[in-house]
Design a protein around this motif. Structure first.
Motif, PDB file in Angstrom:
ATOM      1  N   HIS A  76       0.835  -1.209   0.000  1.00  0.00           N
ATOM      2  CA  HIS A  76       0.000   0.000   0.000  1.00  0.00           C
ATOM      3  C   HIS A  76       0.868   1.255   0.000  1.00  0.00           C
ATOM      4  CE1 HIS A  76      -3.741  -2.244   1.048  1.00  0.00           C
ATOM      5  NE2 HIS A  76      -4.273  -1.231   0.409  1.00  0.00           N
ATOM      6  N   VAL A  77       1.907   1.261   0.806  1.00  0.00           N
ATOM      7  CA  VAL A  77       2.797   2.426   0.865  1.00  0.00           C
ATOM      8  C   VAL A  77       3.527   2.607  -0.465  1.00  0.00           C
ATOM      9  CG1 VAL A  77       4.857   3.388   1.980  1.00  0.00           C
ATOM     10  CG2 VAL A  77       3.044   2.353   3.366  1.00  0.00           C
ATOM     11  N   TYR A  78       4.000   1.526  -1.058  1.00  0.00           N
ATOM     12  CA  TYR A  78       4.676   1.620  -2.366  1.00  0.00           C
ATOM     13  C   TYR A  78       3.721   2.148  -3.432  1.00  0.00           C
ATOM     14  CZ  TYR A  78       8.092  -1.577  -0.189  1.00  0.00           C
ATOM     15  OH  TYR A  78       9.009  -2.174   0.641  1.00  0.00           O
ATOM     16  N   ALA A  79       2.484   1.650  -3.430  1.00  0.00           N
ATOM     17  CA  ALA A  79       1.499   2.120  -4.406  1.00  0.00           C
ATOM     18  C   ALA A  79       1.193   3.594  -4.188  1.00  0.00           C
ATOM     19  CB  ALA A  79       0.208   1.286  -4.299  1.00  0.00           C
ATOM     20  N   PHE A  80       1.014   3.977  -2.937  1.00  0.00           N
ATOM     21  CA  PHE A  80       0.728   5.375  -2.612  1.00  0.00           C
ATOM     22  C   PHE A  80       1.845   6.285  -3.112  1.00  0.00           C
ATOM     23  CE2 PHE A  80       0.749   9.043   0.250  1.00  0.00           C
ATOM     24  CZ  PHE A  80      -0.567   9.445   0.189  1.00  0.00           C
ATOM     25  N   SER A  81       3.097   5.914  -2.843  1.00  0.00           N
ATOM     26  CA  SER A  81       4.214   6.764  -3.268  1.00  0.00           C
ATOM     27  C   SER A  81       4.356   6.778  -4.784  1.00  0.00           C
ATOM     28  CB  SER A  81       5.519   6.337  -2.589  1.00  0.00           C
ATOM     29  OG  SER A  81       5.816   4.990  -2.864  1.00  0.00           O
ATOM     30  N   SER A  82       4.073   5.680  -5.463  1.00  0.00           N
ATOM     31  CA  SER A  82       4.145   5.645  -6.925  1.00  0.00           C
ATOM     32  C   SER A  82       3.086   6.541  -7.556  1.00  0.00           C
ATOM     33  CB  SER A  82       3.972   4.213  -7.438  1.00  0.00           C
ATOM     34  OG  SER A  82       5.021   3.390  -6.994  1.00  0.00           O
ATOM     35  N   PHE A  83       1.850   6.453  -7.071  1.00  0.00           N
ATOM     36  CA  PHE A  83       0.785   7.302  -7.594  1.00  0.00           C
ATOM     37  C   PHE A  83       1.050   8.776  -7.290  1.00  0.00           C
ATOM     38  CE2 PHE A  83      -2.044   3.400  -7.237  1.00  0.00           C
ATOM     39  CZ  PHE A  83      -2.041   3.167  -8.604  1.00  0.00           C
ATOM     40  N   LEU A  84       1.553   9.045  -6.097  1.00  0.00           N
ATOM     41  CA  LEU A  84       1.859  10.424  -5.737  1.00  0.00           C
ATOM     42  C   LEU A  84       2.971  10.986  -6.621  1.00  0.00           C
ATOM     43  CD1 LEU A  84       1.137  12.710  -3.836  1.00  0.00           C
ATOM     44  CD2 LEU A  84       2.815  11.805  -2.215  1.00  0.00           C
ATOM     45  N   PHE A  85       4.026  10.187  -6.862  1.00  0.00           N
ATOM     46  CA  PHE A  85       5.105  10.598  -7.768  1.00  0.00           C
ATOM     47  C   PHE A  85       4.552  10.938  -9.147  1.00  0.00           C
ATOM     48  CE2 PHE A  85       7.819   9.112 -11.249  1.00  0.00           C
ATOM     49  CZ  PHE A  85       8.886   9.987 -11.128  1.00  0.00           C
ATOM     50  N   SER A  86       3.748  10.052  -9.688  1.00  0.00           N
ATOM     51  CA  SER A  86       3.187  10.244 -11.020  1.00  0.00           C
ATOM     52  C   SER A  86       2.331  11.506 -11.087  1.00  0.00           C
ATOM     53  CB  SER A  86       2.364   9.016 -11.413  1.00  0.00           C
ATOM     54  OG  SER A  86       1.797   9.175 -12.684  1.00  0.00           O
ATOM     55  N   SER A  87       1.502  11.709 -10.094  1.00  0.00           N
ATOM     56  CA  SER A  87       0.634  12.886 -10.075  1.00  0.00           C
ATOM     57  C   SER A  87       1.428  14.180  -9.936  1.00  0.00           C
ATOM     58  CB  SER A  87      -0.371  12.792  -8.923  1.00  0.00           C
ATOM     59  OG  SER A  87      -1.262  11.739  -9.151  1.00  0.00           O
ATOM     60  N   LEU A  88       2.456  14.174  -9.098  1.00  0.00           N
ATOM     61  CA  LEU A  88       3.256  15.388  -8.925  1.00  0.00           C
ATOM     62  C   LEU A  88       4.025  15.740 -10.186  1.00  0.00           C
ATOM     63  CD1 LEU A  88       4.571  14.922  -5.280  1.00  0.00           C
ATOM     64  CD2 LEU A  88       2.888  16.576  -6.097  1.00  0.00           C
ATOM     65  N   VAL A  89       4.563  14.743 -10.877  1.00  0.00           N
ATOM     66  CA  VAL A  89       5.254  15.011 -12.140  1.00  0.00           C
ATOM     67  C   VAL A  89       4.265  15.562 -13.165  1.00  0.00           C
ATOM     68  CG1 VAL A  89       6.498  13.952 -14.083  1.00  0.00           C
ATOM     69  CG2 VAL A  89       7.118  13.347 -11.740  1.00  0.00           C
ATOM     70  N   ALA A  90       3.072  14.981 -13.239  1.00  0.00           N
ATOM     71  CA  ALA A  90       2.050  15.468 -14.178  1.00  0.00           C
ATOM     72  C   ALA A  90       1.660  16.909 -13.852  1.00  0.00           C
ATOM     73  CB  ALA A  90       0.822  14.558 -14.150  1.00  0.00           C
ATOM     74  N   GLN A  91       1.484  17.212 -12.594  1.00  0.00           N
ATOM     75  CA  GLN A  91       1.138  18.587 -12.209  1.00  0.00           C
ATOM     76  C   GLN A  91       2.263  19.558 -12.552  1.00  0.00           C
ATOM     77  OE1 GLN A  91      -1.637  19.698 -11.587  1.00  0.00           O
ATOM     78  NE2 GLN A  91      -2.838  18.412 -10.240  1.00  0.00           N
ATOM     79  N   CYS A  92       3.502  19.136 -12.356  1.00  0.00           N
ATOM     80  CA  CYS A  92       4.652  19.991 -12.714  1.00  0.00           C
ATOM     81  C   CYS A  92       4.687  20.245 -14.217  1.00  0.00           C
ATOM     82  CB  CYS A  92       5.959  19.349 -12.262  1.00  0.00           C
ATOM     83  SG  CYS A  92       6.200  19.379 -10.487  1.00  0.00           S
ATOM     84  N   LEU A  93       4.447  19.232 -15.025  1.00  0.00           N
ATOM     85  CA  LEU A  93       4.430  19.410 -16.478  1.00  0.00           C
ATOM     86  C   LEU A  93       3.323  20.368 -16.906  1.00  0.00           C
ATOM     87  CD1 LEU A  93       5.067  15.758 -17.691  1.00  0.00           C
ATOM     88  CD2 LEU A  93       6.630  17.696 -17.892  1.00  0.00           C
ATOM     89  N   LYS A  94       2.145  20.202 -16.319  1.00  0.00           N
ATOM     90  CA  LYS A  94       1.042  21.102 -16.645  1.00  0.00           C
ATOM     91  C   LYS A  94       1.397  22.539 -16.285  1.00  0.00           C
ATOM     92  CE  LYS A  94      -2.991  20.127 -15.230  1.00  0.00           C
ATOM     93  NZ  LYS A  94      -4.137  19.675 -14.430  1.00  0.00           N
TER      94      LYS A  94
END
Length: 187
Positions: A76-94
């Motif tokens: 659960h922690v690994y999934a949470f950090s992976s999704f959070l990483f992906s979302s933060l990179v997407a927000q930075c690109l936007k």
């Protein structure tokens, strides 16, 4: 997204409804929305107490041990950090795309200079983060099934029946997702 060497590395992209930049922003919005949904699911999974003895339907000899419960929390922690990483990179690109828009001329506001290599690398990082998140979430759900319905090693048909769709449908969807991202990445 940097201002140097516009001729070789950057190409203009339209930011209007039919342009490339709006497609990228829409794709990044989709990544953030899906990751938000999965992050919420992971958060709920972390809030659940797997050590509650009344929360299992397994027979006493098939109750999952502490290693399964530890794996459940870890995945659960690994999934949470992976999704959070992906979302933060997407927000930075936007945000980088929005910051690249010129503000001085209404006509030039439709054209945005985008470093395609950086954009592609960022989208690929988002995709990899989402894929890892889905993989870890799948492993966490396998452990949830083992905690609730009994260890897979016991041969419980209910537990195996619950896991079969999970291990078939999620990897199939990840294969389709990976193929589409790879296709978009190479075009």
């Amino acid at each position: 997204m940097d201002g140097s060497d516009h001729q070789m590395r950057e190409r203009p992209a339209r930011s209007d409804g039919g342009g490339v930049t709006s497609i990228h922003i829409t794709a990044l919005d989709g990544i953030v929305n899906v990751n938000s949904l999965f992050t919420f699911a992971v958060f709920l999974g972390l809030a659940w107490n797997p050590t509650d003895a009344s929360a299992t339907l397994a027979s006493p000899e098939c109750i999952a041990g502490s290693h399964v419960e530890e794996g459940l929390v870890s995945f659960h922690v690994y999934a949470f950090s992976s999704f959070l990483f992906s979302s933060l990179v997407a927000q930075c690109l936007k945000q980088a795309i929005r910051l690249a828009r010129p503000r001085h001329n209404a006509l030039s506001a439709r054209a945005v200079r985008v470093n395609r290599k950086v954009l592609r690398a960022g989208i690929m990082a988002c995709a990899v983060g989402s894929m890892f998140g889905c993989g870890f979430l799948t492993l966490a759900l396998v452990n949830v099934v083992q905690v609730k319905l009994g260890r897979l090693g016991c041969g419980s048909s209910v537990a195996i029946g619950a896991i079969i769709p999970l291990v078939i449908l999620v990897p199939a969807a990840m294969l389709i997702y990976t193929s589409i991202v790879f296709y978009a990445f190479t075009r």
